[in-house]
Design an enzyme around this catalytic site. Sequence first.
Site, short mmCIF file in Angstrom:
data_model
loop_
_atom_site.label_atom_id
_atom_site.label_comp_id
_atom_site.label_asym_id
_atom_site.label_seq_id
_atom_site.Cartn_x
_atom_site.Cartn_y
_atom_site.Cartn_z
CG ASP A 42 -25.45 31.05 -25.30
OD1 ASP A 42 -24.34 31.16 -25.84
OD2 ASP A 42 -25.60 31.02 -24.06
CG HIS A 45 -16.19 29.55 -30.27
ND1 HIS A 45 -15.91 28.54 -29.40
CD2 HIS A 45 -15.14 29.58 -31.14
CE1 HIS A 45 -14.75 28.00 -29.69
NE2 HIS A 45 -14.26 28.61 -30.75
C1 G6P Z 1 -17.81 34.12 -25.57
C2 G6P Z 1 -17.07 34.30 -26.88
C3 G6P Z 1 -15.55 34.21 -26.66
C4 G6P Z 1 -15.13 35.17 -25.58
C5 G6P Z 1 -15.92 34.89 -24.30
C6 G6P Z 1 -15.57 35.84 -23.15
O1 G6P Z 1 -17.65 32.81 -25.12
O2 G6P Z 1 -17.49 33.36 -27.84
O3 G6P Z 1 -14.86 34.51 -27.86
O4 G6P Z 1 -13.75 35.08 -25.33
O5 G6P Z 1 -17.29 35.01 -24.58
O6 G6P Z 1 -15.71 37.16 -23.54
P1 G6P Z 1 -14.49 38.18 -23.50
O7 G6P Z 1 -14.99 39.40 -24.19
O8 G6P Z 1 -14.22 38.38 -22.04
O9 G6P Z 1 -13.33 37.54 -24.20
#
Ligand code: G6P
Length: 481
Positions: free
Chosen positions: A386, A173
């Site tokens: 991003d 992602h």
């Molecule tokens: C981004 C990443 C995700 C992640 C999210 C939130 O979107 O690509 O994999 O889950 O951020 O971050 P966190 O560390 O809270 O999971």
Amino acid sequence: MKNTDLSGISTFGPSTMIVVSNRLPVDATENEDGSISWGLAPGGLVTALEPFMRENASTWVGWAGISDLVLAPFERDGVKLVSVTLSENDVELFYEGFSNDTLWPLYHDVIEAPSYHRAWWEVYRSVNQKFADVVAAEAAEGATVWVHDYQLQLVPQMLRELRPDLTIGFFLHIPFPAYGLFSQLPWRRQIIEGLLGADLVGFQRAQDVDNFLRIVRRIMAYKVIGGHVTVPSRGEENRYVVARNFPISISYPDIQKLIKDPAVIARSREIRESIGNPKIMILGADRLDYTKGFLHRLKAYDELLSDGDLDPTEVVMVMVASPSRERVDSYIKLRDDVELAVGRINGQYGELGHYPVVYLHHNYPREEMMALFLAADVMLVTPLRDGMNLVAKEFVAARSDGDGVLVLSEFAGAFDELKAAVAVNPHDIDDLKKQILRAKDMAPAERRQRMLSMRRRVREHDVEKWSRDFLKALAHTNRVS
Ligand code: G6P
């Protein structure tokens, strides 16, 4: 160890479709009295995957967000959720350490310096093994497994070793860095080997695919033709792995439903009133992350106010900063820096009852986010780097009135598709200033024309198409290899 059950133990059997991501869609937080509250997990990944999961009665394997929580499998919206328990040590070394203080900064072009610690790597490996073991136990014979994101890059290979019968897809992602940066990583070979355990490796942008393939060639010396990698296997037939880009998106129908809700529409009016009905409302809505460009945005805004190009009595910038990774040093420092900058601007240009920045360090439900999107004149999505940025696509999908101007960073994946946005290089403060003014002064006809063309793109390339395209390509890969 805490043991909590949500809504009864599921009666589902082994699953033919499994999604694996670090986070489950539900996020647990522990209250002071030791009880657990449930919310929605942060970030774009979960938002994007939820509609797919609803449609395809499948199993979702992930972590519930706090350490040492042992949960029996449970069901939510027809999806079986299987939680992977992470110890406090796992959270510190795998999640906060290797995932978010090594890989995250490295993959975002080293905006912050990545830390390389061998102890973190060991735990990254053991936690990836834990995820692979859970999936291997859940998957039916010949099942399809879709692994997500940078936290789980070793899972494809580990899973292939445990269960060669599975079809395995992986989707990243976040951006995939260029060779010159990636090659810093002491465990670069292991990461590439981990990813190449998949049949299909998906990325957001074409440039991510190019970076990956160049790295495969240089680090592994494997043959790469087009998007096909030949992985030699000892004593067996070679395997073929496909790498391709699949730009992720949002659920267009879900957003149309939300923005038609009279409560959301009323709330959007209320929001403008609550900030004093300014002539111009500028909005930003991001996780509080150093990749999102908060400080650059604040600097540009500060200069516009001090140059007299923006009148502090006429403009309000609403800055939603959702709390994120709050125990990681770089995030603690960023919060301090942002709050200092906001305080300075408000101290300098504010008056009793009117502040040019409304800073909100909160998580909001989707309805509130939609109301904010509807209320804004100018939306600033100005990350320094991003993978995609779903906020940009959500804003566009929400503006069924055809109004509102999106200022979008060239360094967000969404820029490849949203060409009608006002493009900006957020590293260039003068450019940021110029584009903010351009957005504020844009004539209604031009605003409408740009918005309509972006809406068409998002409507025709929504998340449903994204998952369909990925799974179709995955099924096809398996047939031809
Ligand atoms: C981004 C990443 C995700 C992640 C999210 C939130 O979107 O690509 O994999 O889950 O951020 O971050 P966190 O560390 O809270 O999971």
